[in-house]
Design an enzyme around this catalytic site. Sequence first.
Site, PDB file in Angstrom:
ATOM      1  N   CYS A   1     -15.035   0.851 -22.269  1.00  0.00           N
ATOM      2  CA  CYS A   1     -16.420   0.607 -21.846  1.00  0.00           C
ATOM      3  C   CYS A   1     -16.968  -0.701 -22.420  1.00  0.00           C
ATOM      4  O   CYS A   1     -17.799  -1.348 -21.797  1.00  0.00           O
ATOM      5  CB  CYS A   1     -17.302   1.785 -22.243  1.00  0.00           C
ATOM      6  SG  CYS A   1     -16.733   3.333 -21.510  1.00  0.00           S
TER       7      CYS A   1
ATOM      8  N   CYS B   1     -24.157   2.395 -16.714  1.00  0.00           N
ATOM      9  CA  CYS B   1     -23.257   3.515 -16.419  1.00  0.00           C
ATOM     10  C   CYS B   1     -23.921   4.852 -16.800  1.00  0.00           C
ATOM     11  O   CYS B   1     -24.305   5.067 -17.943  1.00  0.00           O
ATOM     12  CB  CYS B   1     -21.951   3.328 -17.192  1.00  0.00           C
ATOM     13  SG  CYS B   1     -20.838   4.730 -17.028  1.00  0.00           S
TER      14      CYS B   1
ATOM     15  N   CYS C   1     -16.586  -3.414 -19.981  1.00  0.00           N
ATOM     16  CA  CYS C   1     -16.947  -3.077 -18.598  1.00  0.00           C
ATOM     17  C   CYS C   1     -18.253  -3.756 -18.161  1.00  0.00           C
ATOM     18  O   CYS C   1     -19.257  -3.676 -18.870  1.00  0.00           O
ATOM     19  CB  CYS C   1     -17.090  -1.565 -18.468  1.00  0.00           C
ATOM     20  SG  CYS C   1     -17.516  -1.064 -16.788  1.00  0.00           S
TER      21      CYS C   1
ATOM     22  N   TYR D   1      -6.665   6.903   3.367  1.00  0.00           N
ATOM     23  CA  TYR D   1      -6.733   5.848   2.349  1.00  0.00           C
ATOM     24  C   TYR D   1      -5.932   4.627   2.800  1.00  0.00           C
ATOM     25  O   TYR D   1      -6.429   3.500   2.810  1.00  0.00           O
ATOM     26  CB  TYR D   1      -6.215   6.338   0.971  1.00  0.00           C
ATOM     27  CG  TYR D   1      -5.922   5.150   0.109  1.00  0.00           C
ATOM     28  CD1 TYR D   1      -6.968   4.437  -0.481  1.00  0.00           C
ATOM     29  CD2 TYR D   1      -4.631   4.626  -0.001  1.00  0.00           C
ATOM     30  CE1 TYR D   1      -6.730   3.264  -1.193  1.00  0.00           C
ATOM     31  CE2 TYR D   1      -4.378   3.463  -0.701  1.00  0.00           C
ATOM     32  CZ  TYR D   1      -5.432   2.793  -1.295  1.00  0.00           C
ATOM     33  OH  TYR D   1      -5.195   1.627  -1.966  1.00  0.00           O
TER      34      TYR D   1
ATOM     35  N   ASP E   1      -9.694   5.540  -3.352  1.00  0.00           N
ATOM     36  CA  ASP E   1      -8.505   6.025  -4.051  1.00  0.00           C
ATOM     37  C   ASP E   1      -8.942   6.631  -5.386  1.00  0.00           C
ATOM     38  O   ASP E   1     -10.130   6.684  -5.700  1.00  0.00           O
ATOM     39  CB  ASP E   1      -7.473   4.893  -4.231  1.00  0.00           C
ATOM     40  CG  ASP E   1      -7.846   3.960  -5.371  1.00  0.00           C
ATOM     41  OD1 ASP E   1      -9.051   3.905  -5.729  1.00  0.00           O
ATOM     42  OD2 ASP E   1      -6.956   3.312  -5.925  1.00  0.00           O
TER      43      ASP E   1
ATOM     44  N   GLU F   1       0.827  -1.216   0.000  1.00  0.00           N
ATOM     45  CA  GLU F   1       0.000   0.000   0.000  1.00  0.00           C
ATOM     46  C   GLU F   1       0.856   1.260   0.000  1.00  0.00           C
ATOM     47  O   GLU F   1       0.536   2.233  -0.661  1.00  0.00           O
ATOM     48  CB  GLU F   1      -0.975   0.003   1.179  1.00  0.00           C
ATOM     49  CG  GLU F   1      -2.132  -0.988   1.019  1.00  0.00           C
ATOM     50  CD  GLU F   1      -2.973  -0.730  -0.229  1.00  0.00           C
ATOM     51  OE1 GLU F   1      -2.969   0.382  -0.754  1.00  0.00           O
ATOM     52  OE2 GLU F   1      -3.630  -1.675  -0.691  1.00  0.00           O
TER      53      GLU F   1
HETATM   54  S1  SF4 Z   1     -17.841   2.574 -15.511  1.00  0.00           S
HETATM   55 FE1  SF4 Z   1     -18.790   3.524 -17.293  1.00  0.00          FE
HETATM   56  S2  SF4 Z   1     -17.201   4.854 -18.099  1.00  0.00           S
HETATM   57 FE2  SF4 Z   1     -16.178   3.416 -16.756  1.00  0.00          FE
HETATM   58  S3  SF4 Z   1     -15.555   1.793 -18.157  1.00  0.00           S
HETATM   59 FE3  SF4 Z   1     -17.521   1.212 -17.257  1.00  0.00          FE
HETATM   60  S4  SF4 Z   1     -18.990   1.878 -18.774  1.00  0.00           S
HETATM   61 FE4  SF4 Z   1     -17.107   2.943 -19.231  1.00  0.00          FE
END
Ligand code: SF4
Length: 308
Positions: A200, A209, A203, A120, A138, A37
Amino acid sequence: MKHDNLHQLLDTWFAAHARDLPWRSPDCTPWGIMVSEFMLQQTPVARVLPLWQEWLQRWPRPADLAAEPSGEAVRSWGRLGYPRRALRLHAAAAAIVSEHDGEVPDSFDELLRLPGAGNYTAAAIASFAFGKRETVVDTNIRRVQARAIRGRALPEPALTAAESELARDLLPSDPAAAVRWNASTMELGALVCTAKAPKCGQCPLLGSCRWVAEGRPEPHYQPKGQSWHGTDRQVRGALMAVLRVSDVPVPSGVLLDPAAEHPAAGAGTALRKLHSLQADASQLERALNGLLQDRLAEQTADGVQLPG
Ligand code: SF4
């Protein structure tokens, strides 16, 4: 989005995609996690990994590090940057020995009192080393939450009360789930929801999102560029490199004057690098004084050296 759903999505993603890092191994000691850390503050994993291995081999317990002079910690910090972290880690190891019988304490409040452990770091050690339900915040976590929940391109320039409140609100109530949430959000920010080019398409939060749903609005402020070349930090780093490799104290005249003859065995290359920066005399002096004030270096009758 319901938080439970969010937790589930990230849990599943983390189980499949988390990096296999030694400080995440069940065998890793709290001290190993604590060292990681400190090293990971503002430093990428790839640069930390070899040094972490070296440190844990050399100093497997806080008492091993505390038994050596602080200068050894600074010397072994190598080129990781922000070498004050080495001094603080050394001071934290000494405090662990003197106040906690050599064992890393497990509560946030006790961790927070250790030198170099801010909110943190104390929360991260309590969470990752001891399974405590602590809100870890963080930069990576703040960026994911800014985008996914608040619809902002970037987190605020410095942590705000609203961001802390959101992070607390999102934390699962079960301690084990809270630890996974901290680790998985951080990992998503490091690997997928990156600052410059979020992936994205990879993701797990894409479908919910808010930033993507709102058409990826531009940042609400202009982030400051982090220039390095020509900065005092660069000059300080080059000075530290000379002190690390020199076998003897280096006279300050040698550090400050490119034309001076240097008697420091082994430091020729580092000195040439320092003077190739072409820092002017006032910048060199300012950087050297800064190192002396921060106790990363000390002035002796023979010259400047790492702290003894
Ligand atoms: S949280 Fe949203 S902005 Fe970030 S990678 Fe995932 S879809 Fe994209």
